[in-house]
Design a protein around this motif. Structure first.
Motif, mmCIF file in Angstrom:
data_model
loop_
_atom_site.group_PDB
_atom_site.id
_atom_site.type_symbol
_atom_site.label_atom_id
_atom_site.label_comp_id
_atom_site.label_asym_id
_atom_site.label_seq_id
_atom_site.Cartn_x
_atom_site.Cartn_y
_atom_site.Cartn_z
ATOM 1 N N ARG A 96 0.829 -1.150 0.092
ATOM 2 C CA ARG A 96 0.018 0.122 -0.046
ATOM 3 C C ARG A 96 1.122 1.331 -0.178
ATOM 4 N NH1 ARG A 96 -4.544 -1.925 4.481
ATOM 5 N NH2 ARG A 96 -5.875 -3.264 2.940
ATOM 6 N N MET A 97 2.104 1.378 0.650
ATOM 7 C CA MET A 97 2.951 2.431 0.940
ATOM 8 C C MET A 97 3.485 2.441 -0.646
ATOM 9 S SD MET A 97 4.789 1.530 4.346
ATOM 10 C CE MET A 97 6.182 2.469 4.192
ATOM 11 N N LEU A 98 3.598 1.491 -1.611
ATOM 12 C CA LEU A 98 3.903 1.693 -2.842
ATOM 13 C C LEU A 98 2.959 1.933 -3.732
ATOM 14 C CD1 LEU A 98 6.557 -1.451 -2.881
ATOM 15 C CD2 LEU A 98 7.210 0.956 -2.695
ATOM 16 N N GLY A 99 1.644 2.017 -3.387
ATOM 17 C CA GLY A 99 0.470 2.265 -4.120
ATOM 18 C C GLY A 99 -0.176 1.237 -4.785
ATOM 19 N N GLY A 100 -0.159 0.035 -4.119
ATOM 20 C CA GLY A 100 -0.865 -1.214 -4.607
ATOM 21 C C GLY A 100 -2.359 -1.274 -3.927
ATOM 22 N N LEU A 101 -3.199 -1.811 -4.682
ATOM 23 C CA LEU A 101 -4.460 -2.157 -4.182
ATOM 24 C C LEU A 101 -4.338 -3.643 -3.569
ATOM 25 C CD1 LEU A 101 -6.555 -0.989 -7.236
ATOM 26 C CD2 LEU A 101 -5.963 0.360 -5.193
ATOM 27 N N VAL A 102 -4.203 -3.791 -2.352
ATOM 28 C CA VAL A 102 -4.133 -5.172 -1.887
ATOM 29 C C VAL A 102 -4.924 -5.344 -0.627
ATOM 30 C CG1 VAL A 102 -2.358 -3.959 -0.425
ATOM 31 C CG2 VAL A 102 -2.345 -6.455 -0.668
ATOM 32 N N GLU A 103 -5.440 -6.623 -0.682
ATOM 33 C CA GLU A 103 -6.027 -7.123 0.674
ATOM 34 C C GLU A 103 -5.460 -8.474 1.098
ATOM 35 O OE1 GLU A 103 -8.567 -5.662 2.080
ATOM 36 O OE2 GLU A 103 -8.755 -3.776 0.442
ATOM 37 N N PHE A 104 -5.940 -9.158 2.041
ATOM 38 C CA PHE A 104 -5.486 -10.761 2.337
ATOM 39 C C PHE A 104 -6.668 -11.410 2.878
ATOM 40 C CE2 PHE A 104 -6.067 -8.813 6.617
ATOM 41 C CZ PHE A 104 -6.432 -9.746 7.466
ATOM 42 N N ILE A 105 -6.122 -12.642 2.796
ATOM 43 C CA ILE A 105 -6.831 -13.585 3.385
ATOM 44 C C ILE A 105 -5.996 -14.620 4.164
ATOM 45 C CG2 ILE A 105 -8.959 -13.726 1.955
ATOM 46 C CD1 ILE A 105 -7.917 -16.301 0.462
ATOM 47 N N VAL A 106 -6.385 -15.191 5.367
ATOM 48 C CA VAL A 106 -5.427 -16.200 5.981
ATOM 49 C C VAL A 106 -6.401 -17.596 6.233
ATOM 50 C CG1 VAL A 106 -5.962 -15.198 8.221
ATOM 51 C CG2 VAL A 106 -3.954 -16.675 7.951
ATOM 52 N N PRO A 107 -5.785 -18.747 5.808
ATOM 53 C CA PRO A 107 -6.762 -19.895 6.074
ATOM 54 C C PRO A 107 -7.036 -20.231 7.210
ATOM 55 C CG PRO A 107 -4.778 -20.431 4.319
ATOM 56 C CD PRO A 107 -4.538 -18.998 5.031
ATOM 57 N N ASN A 108 -7.920 -20.429 7.711
ATOM 58 C CA ASN A 108 -8.421 -20.780 9.044
ATOM 59 C C ASN A 108 -7.799 -22.535 8.976
ATOM 60 O OD1 ASN A 108 -9.718 -22.730 11.242
ATOM 61 N ND2 ASN A 108 -10.931 -21.074 11.617
ATOM 62 N N ARG A 109 -6.787 -22.533 10.151
ATOM 63 C CA ARG A 109 -6.010 -24.080 9.995
ATOM 64 C C ARG A 109 -6.772 -25.287 10.303
ATOM 65 N NH1 ARG A 109 -1.882 -23.252 14.835
ATOM 66 N NH2 ARG A 109 -1.049 -24.857 14.023
ATOM 67 N N PHE A 110 -7.906 -25.117 10.967
ATOM 68 C CA PHE A 110 -8.707 -26.209 11.197
ATOM 69 C C PHE A 110 -9.615 -26.623 10.159
ATOM 70 C CE2 PHE A 110 -8.139 -23.692 15.085
ATOM 71 C CZ PHE A 110 -7.126 -24.397 15.805
ATOM 72 N N GLU A 111 -9.899 -25.528 9.262
ATOM 73 C CA GLU A 111 -10.897 -25.772 8.001
ATOM 74 C C GLU A 111 -9.875 -26.255 6.795
ATOM 75 O OE1 GLU A 111 -14.298 -23.278 6.834
ATOM 76 O OE2 GLU A 111 -13.666 -22.196 8.961
ATOM 77 N N TYR A 112 -8.740 -25.339 6.398
ATOM 78 C CA TYR A 112 -8.178 -25.313 5.318
ATOM 79 C C TYR A 112 -6.812 -26.033 5.361
ATOM 80 C CZ TYR A 112 -11.858 -22.576 3.526
ATOM 81 O OH TYR A 112 -13.077 -21.907 3.188
ATOM 82 N N GLY A 113 -6.175 -26.091 6.489
ATOM 83 C CA GLY A 113 -4.833 -26.559 6.665
ATOM 84 C C GLY A 113 -3.896 -25.587 6.266
ATOM 85 N N TYR A 114 -2.835 -25.864 5.753
ATOM 86 C CA TYR A 114 -1.583 -25.061 5.513
ATOM 87 C C TYR A 114 -1.286 -24.745 3.938
ATOM 88 C CZ TYR A 114 3.312 -23.514 4.876
ATOM 89 O OH TYR A 114 4.600 -22.956 4.725
ATOM 90 N N GLY A 115 -0.980 -23.325 3.739
ATOM 91 C CA GLY A 115 -0.574 -23.449 2.276
ATOM 92 C C GLY A 115 -1.576 -22.955 1.256
ATOM 93 N N LEU A 116 -1.128 -22.648 0.179
ATOM 94 C CA LEU A 116 -2.059 -22.082 -0.891
ATOM 95 C C LEU A 116 -2.695 -23.398 -1.585
ATOM 96 C CD1 LEU A 116 -3.242 -19.851 -2.752
ATOM 97 C CD2 LEU A 116 -1.325 -19.818 -4.247
ATOM 98 N N SER A 117 -3.811 -24.158 -0.798
ATOM 99 C CA SER A 117 -4.294 -25.257 -1.468
ATOM 100 C C SER A 117 -5.304 -25.145 -2.519
ATOM 101 C CB SER A 117 -5.119 -26.257 -0.214
ATOM 102 O OG SER A 117 -5.985 -25.376 0.353
ATOM 103 N N PRO A 118 -5.984 -25.901 -3.366
ATOM 104 C CA PRO A 118 -6.890 -25.686 -4.058
ATOM 105 C C PRO A 118 -8.097 -25.156 -3.672
ATOM 106 C CG PRO A 118 -5.915 -27.997 -4.684
ATOM 107 C CD PRO A 118 -5.320 -27.387 -3.491
ATOM 108 N N ASP A 119 -8.629 -25.437 -2.214
ATOM 109 C CA ASP A 119 -9.816 -25.037 -1.599
ATOM 110 C C ASP A 119 -9.417 -23.421 -1.280
ATOM 111 O OD1 ASP A 119 -11.036 -27.257 -1.463
ATOM 112 O OD2 ASP A 119 -10.287 -27.936 0.439
ATOM 113 N N ILE A 120 -8.249 -23.155 -1.149
ATOM 114 C CA ILE A 120 -8.093 -21.685 -0.828
ATOM 115 C C ILE A 120 -7.979 -21.058 -2.030
ATOM 116 C CG2 ILE A 120 -6.197 -20.167 -0.031
ATOM 117 C CD1 ILE A 120 -7.446 -21.321 2.198
ATOM 118 N N VAL A 121 -7.435 -21.602 -3.131
ATOM 119 C CA VAL A 121 -7.682 -20.789 -4.322
ATOM 120 C C VAL A 121 -9.047 -20.507 -4.802
ATOM 121 C CG1 VAL A 121 -7.161 -21.070 -6.896
ATOM 122 C CG2 VAL A 121 -5.488 -21.785 -5.312
#
Length: 566
Positions: A96-121
């Motif tokens: 954002r300091m560099l001018g980007g349009l940025v948001e975030f998501i964080v997987p719930n470890r109990f639902e999705y586990g770790y990393g960029l899984s297909p479900d997170i995609v």
């Protein structure tokens, strides 16, 4: 059984440091940790290695600059520990300091586990991003990144975990541990990797003339978060990481930390002026981690992103309550684990693998760490996941590379481990519950193959004895202000003492008055979780500390181990 040994000191390094103006006592401690030049502890930002040798970073910077200038939507995919949370906050704030349009998501470890899984995609796709940026994860997300590519969503991976045999098909991969990366430090935490990506992106924007009419953003303002994530993730504190931590602590001590970090200090009743590595690792880090362990790390990330003090205090108070609940759960699980082990470990057992059906998935890593410390063996603790799976978290001892051990088990027993990842000292894995006994035996076989009985004996390394003049408040203050951590350990000393007075405080701690053998001085001491009195003569392993209490500043010995004199 604990064996106390002294660190080896190269006297030529001591002499070199003393000749450069370092006091002899402090020079001895630095030399024992491999330091020979004063410049190695000056921790200047100008001394950081350039990002240019980090594989993939120029491509990532170019992709991000294009995205920022063309107003593309960026979505950060975070991880659910303190490193992942701080890396996410650094990414969001920095972009954002560099001018980007940025948001975030964080997987719930109990639902999705770790990393960029297909479900997170699939979850991320609902936000309609143009690019996904992983922080503290992604190097093992082969299937998730393949799906993102099919959807036309570009992925930039920033990670520090060890890669597997196959790398994901991402637009760019920035990870100092990937094959072919010449970056001199392999110890960066995920937050450190993201910080470097921001430096490279700012440089690319500067090259394209973006700052000819406006000042460039001050990315050093993010170093409080970089320091927190680096220490909390227990990565080795090499010279690069020590510089990042030092610079972050300087900002915290100067009152320049973000609102969320300041709020965490306040709920922990800690003053920012004397903040140190201990506070980052054992005060702030656990409170931030509590969100990811028990609920949802988005709470912790929101704390680190807010600039409103009142909002930060409310979120910090909520995290503090979660941390209290986490401590209770952890204590109960640890007691149950000790009961399962019948309070001892057989000498012919080289590893610990434990499971109870009611254990909490978010706390198993902490319990594994406590068991590893108590029994000095690699320990893996499992809890139930979904669909008959067990989620495991492990901690290891020096000389036993945990991730490599899991890799060997997976090769010897194909299909036994559904997925795994991690480092030498810590790793996570998933197995089917029905295969627990098979895994336990396979892991024990690797431990017995790789470890010797001598390695199962816990060594406590000390920096030797202090002379009477070295029991000095100035030395203790110097130690408190220095950067210590993994692979650059906080100094501990040994010595024989007379106990001139002792009393129980707080129901379970010993407050001591100690006289060093051969000395005519008395020093305050504290021994935590020791409700019984010590003998009159003791051998101690201890830290030299500054005790600030009710406006008084005094020297204090913090006892780590003790033994009675015969």
């Amino acid at each position: 059984m604990v064996e106390v040994v002294d660190r080896v000191v190269d006297q030529s390094k001591v002499d070199s440091l003393v000749s450069q103006g370092i006091p002899s006592a402090f020079a001895r401690l630095l030399a024992a940790r491999g330091v020979s030049q004063r410049s190695e502890i000056e921790y200047s930002l100008q001394g950081l290695p350039s990002f240019e040798s980090m594989k993939g970073i120029q491509s990532a910077a170019s992709q991000l600059t294009d995205a920022i200038l063309n107003k593309k939507r960026l979505l950060i995919i975070a991880d659910y520990d303190a490193d992942g949370a701080t890396a996410c906050a650094v990414a969001v704030r920095g972009l954002r300091m560099l001018g980007g349009l940025v948001e975030f998501i964080v997987p719930n470890r109990f639902e999705y586990g770790y990393g960029l899984s297909p479900d997170i995609v699939e979850l991320a796709r609902e936000r309609q991003p143009d690019f996904l940026i992983t922080v503290d994860n992604g190097i093992a997300s082969i299937d998730g990144i393949r799906l993102a590519n099919q959807y036309g969503i570009g992925v930039i991976v920033t990670d520090h975990h060890l890669p597997g045999d196959e790398l994901p098909d991402a637009l760019a991969i920035v990870n100092p541990n990937q094959p072919g990366c010449d970056f001199p430090s392999k110890a960066l935490a995920g937050v450190g990797v993201m910080f470097y990506v921001l430096l490279a992106t700012r440089a690319e924007m500067r090259r394209r003339g973006c700052y000819e009419q406006q000042p460039q953003p001050n990315l050093a303002s993010l170093l409080d978060l970089v320091a927190l994530g680096t220490v909390a993730d227990v990565v080795p504190l090499d010279a690069l990481n020590r510089t990042l931590v030092h610079q972050g602590l300087q900002r915290i001590r100067a009152g320049q930390a973000c609102a969320g970090l300041n709020a965490l200090m306040q709920v922990a009743v800690k003053g920012h002026q004397q903040a140190g590595c201990y506070d980052l690792g054992f005060v702030l880090g656990p409170r931030l981690n509590a969100a990811g362990r028990l609920e949802d790390m988005s709470l912790g990330i929101q704390l680190l992103l807010t600039d409103t003090s009142s909002v930060a205090m409310d979120l910090a108070a909520e995290l503090d309550e979660l941390n209290k609940a986490r401590r209770e759960i952890e204590a109960d699980m640890q007691q149950e684990a000790l009961s399962l082990l019948s309070m001892k470990v057989e000498d012919d057992r080289y590893s610990l693998v434990l499971f109870e059906k009611d254990w909490h998935q978010g706390v198993i890593g902490l319990v594994a760490g406590k068991l590893k410390e108590k029994f000095h063996r690699p320990a893996i603790v499992f809890a139930r996941g979904n669909d008959g799976e067990l989620k495991g978290s492990g901690r290891s001892i020096p000389g036993f590379h945990l991730r490599d051990a899991l890799d060997l088990v997976s090769k010897q027993y194909p299909g036994l481990i559904l997925k795994f990842g991690g480092h030498a000292a810590a790793a996570g894995l998933t197995i089917d519950e029905q295969h627990l006994d098979t895994f336990m035996n396979a892991f024990e076989h690797v431990a017995q193959t790789w470890l010797t009985p001598k390695q199962l004996k816990k060594l406590v390394e000390t920096d030797g004895e202090l002379t009477i003049p070295e029991f000095d408040l100035a030395l203790a203050d110097q130690l408190a202000n220095a950067v210590w951590g993994q692979a650059f350990p906080q100094p501990v000393f040994r010595g024989d003492f007379f106990v001139s007075d002792q009393r129980i405080v707080g129901e379970r701690h010993l407050k001591l008055r100690l006289v060093p053998k051969g000395g005519l001085i008395e020093i305050d001491g504290i021994l935590f979780n020791q409700p019984d009195f010590l003998p009159e003569e003791v051998s101690l392993v201890y830290r030299l500390e500054v005790n600030r209490f009710r406006g008084k500043t005094q020297l204090q010995i913090s006892v780590q181990h003790w033994a009675g004199k015969l």
